[in-house]
Design an enzyme around this catalytic site. Structure first.
Site, mmCIF file in Angstrom:
data_model
loop_
_atom_site.group_PDB
_atom_site.id
_atom_site.type_symbol
_atom_site.label_atom_id
_atom_site.label_comp_id
_atom_site.label_asym_id
_atom_site.label_seq_id
_atom_site.Cartn_x
_atom_site.Cartn_y
_atom_site.Cartn_z
ATOM 1 N N GLY A 237 -37.985 -13.415 4.741
ATOM 2 C CA GLY A 237 -39.406 -14.359 4.939
ATOM 3 C C GLY A 237 -39.819 -14.495 3.770
ATOM 4 N N GLU B 49 -3.783 -6.248 -5.244
ATOM 5 C CA GLU B 49 -2.436 -6.486 -5.838
ATOM 6 C C GLU B 49 -2.414 -6.939 -7.181
ATOM 7 O OE1 GLU B 49 -0.524 -8.920 -3.051
ATOM 8 O OE2 GLU B 49 -0.974 -7.770 -1.376
ATOM 9 N N ASP C 172 10.530 3.646 6.113
ATOM 10 C CA ASP C 172 10.314 2.275 6.396
ATOM 11 C C ASP C 172 11.363 1.910 7.477
ATOM 12 O OD1 ASP C 172 8.572 -0.064 5.024
ATOM 13 O OD2 ASP C 172 10.025 -0.963 6.321
ATOM 14 N N HIS D 268 -16.645 -9.033 -0.329
ATOM 15 C CA HIS D 268 -15.927 -9.592 -1.321
ATOM 16 C C HIS D 268 -15.652 -11.073 -1.313
ATOM 17 C CE1 HIS D 268 -14.447 -5.135 -2.061
ATOM 18 N NE2 HIS D 268 -15.638 -5.462 -2.081
ATOM 19 N N LYS E 13 -38.112 -21.360 1.181
ATOM 20 C CA LYS E 13 -38.545 -22.776 0.348
ATOM 21 C C LYS E 13 -37.352 -23.163 -0.433
ATOM 22 C CE LYS E 13 -41.372 -21.898 -3.297
ATOM 23 N NZ LYS E 13 -40.690 -22.407 -4.374
ATOM 24 N N VAL F 141 0.761 -1.352 -0.108
ATOM 25 C CA VAL F 141 -0.041 0.035 0.075
ATOM 26 C C VAL F 141 0.976 1.330 0.154
ATOM 27 C CG1 VAL F 141 -1.588 1.296 1.613
ATOM 28 C CG2 VAL F 141 -1.953 -1.200 1.144
ATOM 29 N N PHE G 253 -34.271 -6.790 10.042
ATOM 30 C CA PHE G 253 -34.915 -8.126 10.433
ATOM 31 C C PHE G 253 -34.344 -9.118 9.262
ATOM 32 C CE2 PHE G 253 -38.464 -10.475 11.520
ATOM 33 C CZ PHE G 253 -38.153 -11.290 12.818
ATOM 34 N N CYS H 70 -40.978 -17.806 -0.959
ATOM 35 C CA CYS H 70 -40.096 -18.193 -1.797
ATOM 36 C C CYS H 70 -38.785 -18.329 -1.096
ATOM 37 C CB CYS H 70 -39.940 -17.232 -2.951
ATOM 38 S SG CYS H 70 -41.501 -17.158 -3.881
ATOM 39 N N TYR I 112 -31.735 -5.472 -0.502
ATOM 40 C CA TYR I 112 -31.382 -6.824 0.527
ATOM 41 C C TYR I 112 -30.032 -6.467 1.267
ATOM 42 C CZ TYR I 112 -34.524 -9.237 -2.755
ATOM 43 O OH TYR I 112 -35.232 -9.516 -3.440
HETATM 44 N N1 LIG Z 1 -1.705 -5.469 0.288
HETATM 45 C C1 LIG Z 1 -2.810 -4.999 -0.227
HETATM 46 O O1 LIG Z 1 -3.297 -5.159 -1.153
HETATM 47 C C2 LIG Z 1 -3.833 -4.160 0.679
HETATM 48 C C3 LIG Z 1 -4.897 -3.436 0.260
HETATM 49 C C4 LIG Z 1 -5.821 -2.667 0.989
HETATM 50 C C5 LIG Z 1 -5.394 -2.484 2.354
HETATM 51 N N2 LIG Z 1 -4.202 -3.155 2.810
HETATM 52 C C6 LIG Z 1 -4.009 -2.987 4.234
HETATM 53 O O2 LIG Z 1 -2.622 -2.057 4.314
HETATM 54 C C7 LIG Z 1 -1.902 -2.210 5.250
HETATM 55 C C8 LIG Z 1 -0.647 -2.346 4.895
HETATM 56 O O3 LIG Z 1 -0.484 -3.450 3.928
HETATM 57 P P1 LIG Z 1 0.623 -3.856 3.245
HETATM 58 O O4 LIG Z 1 0.169 -5.086 2.378
HETATM 59 O O5 LIG Z 1 1.092 -2.653 2.404
HETATM 60 O O6 LIG Z 1 1.825 -4.260 4.257
HETATM 61 P P2 LIG Z 1 3.069 -4.963 3.997
HETATM 62 O O7 LIG Z 1 3.490 -5.947 5.106
HETATM 63 O O8 LIG Z 1 3.577 -5.047 2.646
HETATM 64 O O9 LIG Z 1 4.031 -3.524 4.338
HETATM 65 C C9 LIG Z 1 4.216 -2.699 5.625
HETATM 66 C C10 LIG Z 1 5.475 -2.156 5.827
HETATM 67 O O10 LIG Z 1 5.492 -1.308 6.903
HETATM 68 C C11 LIG Z 1 6.886 -1.365 7.538
HETATM 69 N N3 LIG Z 1 7.055 -0.989 8.958
HETATM 70 C C12 LIG Z 1 6.584 -1.792 9.934
HETATM 71 N N4 LIG Z 1 6.762 -1.202 11.060
HETATM 72 C C13 LIG Z 1 7.247 0.001 10.615
HETATM 73 C C14 LIG Z 1 7.447 1.222 11.334
HETATM 74 N N5 LIG Z 1 7.440 1.451 12.984
HETATM 75 N N6 LIG Z 1 7.960 2.354 10.730
HETATM 76 C C15 LIG Z 1 7.983 2.473 9.274
HETATM 77 N N7 LIG Z 1 7.653 1.174 8.525
HETATM 78 C C16 LIG Z 1 7.349 0.071 9.084
HETATM 79 C C17 LIG Z 1 7.328 -2.870 7.015
HETATM 80 O O11 LIG Z 1 8.867 -2.903 7.059
HETATM 81 C C18 LIG Z 1 6.773 -3.055 5.480
HETATM 82 O O12 LIG Z 1 7.600 -2.564 4.749
HETATM 83 C C19 LIG Z 1 -2.388 -3.437 6.189
HETATM 84 O O13 LIG Z 1 -3.230 -2.830 7.352
HETATM 85 C C20 LIG Z 1 -3.423 -4.015 4.850
HETATM 86 O O14 LIG Z 1 -4.378 -4.666 5.538
HETATM 87 C C21 LIG Z 1 -3.577 -3.613 2.085
#
Ligand SMILES: NC(=O)c1ccc[n+]([C@@H]2O[C@H](COP(=O)([O-])OP(=O)(O)OC[C@H]3O[C@@H](n4cnc5c(N)ncnc54)[C@H](O)[C@@H]3O)[C@@H](O)[C@H]2O)c1
Length: 324
Positions: free
Chosen positions: A265, A161, A30, A217, A271, A11, A262, A268, A257
């Site tokens: 019912g 992804e 990061d 989903h 059944k 993300v 609630f 259809c 829907y």
């Molecule tokens: N992957 C997807 O397609 C997707 C889509 C929508 C939402 N999300 C959500 O988004 C969030 C991130 O997902 P992701 O797949 O990108 O995760 P990921 O594991 O690919 O990346 C997370 C990153 O955060 C870094 N990190 C951890 N602690 C840190 C800190 N203290 N300071 C700086 N960096 C730090 C890690 O090193 C890693 O690079 C999650 O909550 C996930 O559920 C993911």
């Protein structure tokens, strides 16, 4: 706008690259030095079509850089987007550990300055996380004193992804949960180049929306697979059934829907679901989703009855008894 993106995973990388492309000044952060070095060399830390080329371009244009220093990132930005992981713990509970650590770090830096700042949670988080984890961690980092100039918002990501760059640019909506107009306008401006309607909700609503969407989903996939298995057992072309099924935007793919309330019912639905499950049983087709519909509906009726009985009122009115 000057933006920092915490967490350069799936993300974070896509968010940082697209925002830099839109003209914002972006600093990615990061803990992983290798990811930081890759971004600074214009190399993508993740495999995603088109991302490496985009990272190279925005890096060369001077719109994106990365660091492992929280201080440096906060100093160079007015908004932080937090994209760290929120993985499952052993019991399934969402872990907010990384989120808390990042917020405390940002708070520490903000505590030493007087600059206004907005912290935006882009990670998927359970309702209450912003109030119970993000804000306390920020406050703990900031130290003493109220800081009304530090704002918080929730902005879930809906990318998939494999099509993440396209999804970022054209999501179902830009969802922002926040409690004040100024923050809402700030994020509206941040996503100005994104082609989607802007929806502002409360923080808790935005937190829950991502889970509701993902659950739906998942339900769709399981539903389609079970219908597929039943089609095979009854010698029907499953793809053709679902293709035509999806042409119905009045009842099938619509808001019909989907209003919490609630039980179902009528003459259809009970059944026909009973009949479908009987065919599944006779053909030894396992349909855990379809076979749970009637028990789930009965549980709904029982729960409603229990709610009424718990009032200990003797006179009960029923509204909407007839459905046609
Ligand atoms: N992957 C997807 O397609 C997707 C889509 C929508 C939402 N999300 C959500 O988004 C969030 C991130 O997902 P992701 O797949 O990108 O995760 P990921 O594991 O690919 O990346 C997370 C990153 O955060 C870094 N990190 C951890 N602690 C840190 C800190 N203290 N300071 C700086 N960096 C730090 C890690 O090193 C890693 O690079 C999650 O909550 C996930 O559920 C993911």
């Amino acid at each position: 706008m000057r933006v920092s993106v915490f967490g350069l995973g799936y993300v974070g990388c896509v968010t940082a690259a697209r925002l830099a492309e839109a003209g914002h000044k972006v600093v990615g952060v990061d803990l992983n030095d290798q990811k930081v070095a890759m971004i600074n060399s214009g190399v993508s830390p993740i495999v995603e079509p088109g991302l490496e080329e985009l990272l190279g371009r925005v890096k060369a244009a001077g719109h994106l850089r990365a660091t492992s220093s929280c201080e440096e990132a906060v100093a160079a930005s007015d908004v932080a987007l937090i994209c760290v992981g929120t993985p499952s713990q052993a019991n399934g509970r969402m872990s907010a550990e990384a989120l808390a650590r990042v917020c405390r770090g940002i708070g520490n830096v903000l505590g030493a300055t007087r600059k206004p700042y907005t912290v935006v949670v882009r990670s998927t988080v359970m309702p209450g996380t912003t109030a119970e984890v993000v804000m306390p961690a920020l406050r703990a980092g900031i130290g003493n004193g109220e800081r009304p100039d530090v704002k918080v918002a929730v902005n879930p990501e809906f990318m998939r992804e494999g099509t993440a760059l396209r999804d970022f640019q054209s999501p179902p909506f830009t969802l922002v949960g926040c409690e004040d107009k100024a923050t809402s306008w700030q994020l509206r401006e941040l996503y100005e180049k994104v082609d989607a309607q802007f929806v502002q909700t409360s923080v808790r609503t935005a937190e829950m929306l991502k889970y509701a969407s993902n659950a739906f989903h998942a339900l769709k996939v399981c539903f389609a697979n079970e219908i597929g298995d039943l089609c095979e057992a009854t010698r029907v072309d499953a793809r053709e059934v679902m293709r035509v099924f999806c042409l119905d935007h009045k009842l099938n793919l619509s808001d019909a829907y989907l209003k919490p309330g609630f039980a179902f019912g009528g003459s259809c639905l009970p059944k026909d679901i009973r009949a479908l499950n009987q065919v599944a049983r006779a053909a030894d087709v396992d349909t855990p989703v379809l076979s749970t519909l009637l028990p789930a509906n009965v549980a709904r009726i029982r729960a409603a009855a229990a709610t009424v009985l718990a009032t200990h009122k003797r006179r009960v009115g029923v509204v909407g008894l007839a459905f046609k």
